[in-house]
Design a protein around this motif. Structure first.
Motif, short mmCIF file in Angstrom:
data_model
loop_
_atom_site.label_atom_id
_atom_site.label_comp_id
_atom_site.label_asym_id
_atom_site.label_seq_id
_atom_site.Cartn_x
_atom_site.Cartn_y
_atom_site.Cartn_z
N TRP A 11 1.76 4.11 7.07
CA TRP A 11 2.87 5.11 6.88
C TRP A 11 4.32 4.52 7.00
O TRP A 11 4.32 3.46 7.69
N HIS A 12 5.28 5.14 6.54
CA HIS A 12 6.62 4.84 6.86
C HIS A 12 6.91 5.25 8.30
O HIS A 12 6.36 6.32 8.66
N LYS A 13 7.97 4.55 9.00
CA LYS A 13 8.20 5.06 10.34
C LYS A 13 8.41 6.47 10.21
O LYS A 13 7.94 7.33 11.19
N GLY A 14 9.19 6.89 9.28
CA GLY A 14 9.81 8.33 8.99
C GLY A 14 8.87 9.53 8.56
O GLY A 14 9.07 10.59 8.96
N CYS A 15 7.66 8.80 7.96
CA CYS A 15 6.77 9.63 7.51
C CYS A 15 5.52 9.99 8.52
O CYS A 15 4.68 10.62 8.31
N PHE A 16 5.41 9.12 9.63
CA PHE A 16 4.46 9.46 10.53
C PHE A 16 4.92 10.34 11.54
O PHE A 16 5.58 10.22 12.65
N SER A 17 4.62 11.81 11.01
CA SER A 17 4.97 12.94 11.97
C SER A 17 3.84 13.80 12.08
O SER A 17 2.99 13.79 11.19
N PRO A 50 0.76 -1.21 -0.06
CA PRO A 50 0.07 -0.07 -0.01
C PRO A 50 0.73 1.41 0.11
O PRO A 50 1.96 1.20 0.48
N PRO A 51 0.28 2.51 -0.61
CA PRO A 51 1.10 3.45 -0.47
C PRO A 51 1.14 4.34 1.01
O PRO A 51 0.25 4.17 1.73
N CYS A 52 2.17 4.93 1.18
CA CYS A 52 2.49 5.76 2.37
C CYS A 52 1.34 7.06 2.48
O CYS A 52 1.19 7.64 1.40
N GLY A 53 0.66 7.34 3.74
CA GLY A 53 -0.21 8.26 3.74
C GLY A 53 0.42 9.53 3.67
O GLY A 53 -0.17 10.71 3.43
N ARG A 54 1.89 9.89 3.68
CA ARG A 54 2.34 11.12 3.67
C ARG A 54 3.12 11.24 2.46
O ARG A 54 2.68 12.10 1.46
N CYS A 55 3.95 10.28 1.85
CA CYS A 55 4.89 10.24 0.72
C CYS A 55 4.17 9.85 -0.59
O CYS A 55 4.65 9.94 -1.64
N ASN A 56 3.36 8.84 -0.51
CA ASN A 56 2.62 8.08 -1.54
C ASN A 56 3.48 6.91 -1.96
O ASN A 56 3.26 6.41 -2.91
N LYS A 57 4.73 6.74 -1.31
CA LYS A 57 5.59 5.62 -1.88
C LYS A 57 4.97 4.41 -1.23
O LYS A 57 4.57 4.26 -0.04
N PRO A 58 5.42 3.16 -1.88
CA PRO A 58 5.14 1.82 -1.28
C PRO A 58 5.78 1.69 0.15
O PRO A 58 6.66 2.11 0.34
#
Length: 213
Positions: free
Chosen positions: A25-31, A3-11
């Protein structure tokens, strides 16, 4: 398909995903949406399916219906209409019959006034329901945590690594295939915390990389 990330839309791959607010979310994108401070499942606040820190969590507000001259007139008209209905009921109880209310222009105006009052009350209830729904969003992280407990058994404490894994963060645990992991406990959907008997280190690791023994 990842699935895509809720922040950066990358897988988002299983080893790095966080499932929260109906998104991955990626752990780094969950901000935080405002200050970009890194968040975790224990310190974030959700609003409209977006994460915020405590400092920047949007303050909810609602509209107050004031006693304007128009609202006071509507209120008085409603009271007069109620009195007319009461008089009609009183005549019934006396057994003297009652007067038929004709759909006159005056009664049509009274009916329109009642509809306006109903609309005002509807908007008041709508604003209150928005506040209640925001409170429900704050408990999303707790529901996600409970669901992870159902997927990952608490009784079993000993697990063995099925694959090798290189820690990406300081709080993660590196694995080699065959490592024995002790004191395993679920901490999030897809992640657990445990002790690597080979290295003597503790940390987070992907739940799908180990199996019970």
């Amino acid at each position: 398909m990842n699935p895509p990330c809720g922040r950066c839309n990358k897988p988002v791959y299983p080893t790095e995903k966080i499932n929260c607010l109906d998104k991955y979310w990626h752990k780094g994108c969950f901000s935080c949406e405002v200050c970009k401070m890194a968040l975790s499942m224990t310190n974030y606040k959700g609003f409209e399916k977006k994460p915020y820190c405590t400092m920047h969590y949007p303050k909810t507000s609602f509209t107050i219906v004031t006693d304007t001259p128009e609202n006071l007139r509507l209120k008085q008209q409603s009271m007069l209409n109620s009195q007319a209905l009461y008089k009609e009921e009183f005549e019934k109880n006396k057994g003297k019959g009652f007067s038929v209310v004709v759909d006159t222009p005056e009664m049509q105006r009274v009916k329109k006034t009642q509809d306006q009052i109903s609309n005002i009350k509807y908007h008041e209830e709508f604003e209150k329901s928005k506040i209640r729904s925001d409170c429900v969003c704050m408990s999303d992280w707790f529901c996600s945590f409970i669901s992870s407990l159902c997927v990952f058994p608490l009784i079993q404490k000993r697990y063995q690594a099925m694959y090798s894994y290189m820690a990406a963060e300081a709080d993660e645990l590196s694995l080699q295939e065959g490592d024995l992991i002790l004191d395993v406990e679920p901490i999030d959907e897809g992640w657990v915390f445990g002790f690597n008997q080979r290295t003597g280190q503790r940390g987070m690791l992907p739940a799908n990389y180990v199996r019970p023994v």
